[in-house]
Enzyme design. Sequence first.
Site, PDB file in Angstrom:
ATOM      1  N   SER A   1     -54.581  50.365 -28.230  1.00 36.78           N
ATOM      2  CA  SER A   1     -54.035  51.582 -27.646  1.00 36.78           C
ATOM      3  C   SER A   1     -55.073  52.198 -26.715  1.00 36.78           C
ATOM      4  O   SER A   1     -56.251  51.856 -26.768  1.00 36.78           O
ATOM      5  CB  SER A   1     -53.657  52.560 -28.749  1.00 36.78           C
ATOM      6  OG  SER A   1     -54.803  52.847 -29.515  1.00 36.78           O
ATOM      7  N   CYS A   2     -54.608  53.102 -25.871  1.00 32.47           N
ATOM      8  CA  CYS A   2     -55.478  53.848 -24.972  1.00 32.47           C
ATOM      9  C   CYS A   2     -56.541  54.579 -25.774  1.00 32.47           C
ATOM     10  O   CYS A   2     -56.190  55.187 -26.788  1.00 32.47           O
ATOM     11  CB  CYS A   2     -54.635  54.850 -24.188  1.00 32.47           C
ATOM     12  SG  CYS A   2     -55.582  56.065 -23.270  1.00 32.47           S
ATOM     13  N   PRO A   3     -57.810  54.588 -25.392  1.00 32.64           N
ATOM     14  CA  PRO A   3     -58.405  53.951 -24.217  1.00 32.64           C
ATOM     15  C   PRO A   3     -59.098  52.622 -24.526  1.00 32.64           C
ATOM     16  O   PRO A   3     -60.091  52.295 -23.901  1.00 32.64           O
ATOM     17  CB  PRO A   3     -59.420  54.996 -23.766  1.00 32.64           C
ATOM     18  CG  PRO A   3     -59.905  55.590 -25.066  1.00 32.64           C
ATOM     19  CD  PRO A   3     -58.776  55.462 -26.064  1.00 32.64           C
TER      20      PRO A   3
END
Lengths: 80, 133
Positions: free
Chosen positions: A15-17
């Site tokens: 997932s981000c980041p």
Amino acid sequence: MSEKEKKVIDARGLSCPGPITNLTKAYRNAKNGDVLEIWATDPGFKSDIKAWIERTKNELVDLKEDKDKIIAVIKITAKK
Amino acid sequence: MSKLSIIVYSGTDDKLIPVGVIAQGAAAMGMDVQIFVTGWALTKFTKKPASPVWPKEFENMVPLLMEGMKKNNAPSWVDMLKEAKSMGVKIYACSLMASVMGLKKEDFNELVDDVVGVATFLQNSEGGQTLFI
């Protein structure tokens, strides 16, 4: 550019980041002329990779989406 | 190099998640990042950190949030801060609030680099962006 310098960073499922983080880690050890290919599934990655390129002034060679991932190809040009 | 400073005041876990995401993301973007921990947030950075705290009005959504974080493979905010620190992010505890809460430097966990005053924070943040979370 020699093909042997091309490195694939598989950031699928992160997932981000996460994808940008893994790219930055690989970037630290990269040299000008190297080509990095990043695979990601995070939906924010498509815009984030453009922002990263804008900030770091490297070259985005290709950005595409296939069935199950986003693929960005980057040429390292801005290492000092 | 552009700079980002984050003042972390809230001690609820919902607000600590974006602290982790933004700190790690900013470090990955090559920014110079400092985090100034003060207020209730200090209780989350000690060797015996406070248990997760959630705002009352969203308490019934917490299971959904935790399940979603797991499903999306998102690390905990502590792990995101550890990752951020491996990229050079610095975390400071506010000396005044630490004293007010009876916390000494040795009471903080390995996330905290130092206990500093507000002048240090202001000096470090000058010319960059600052967030208050």
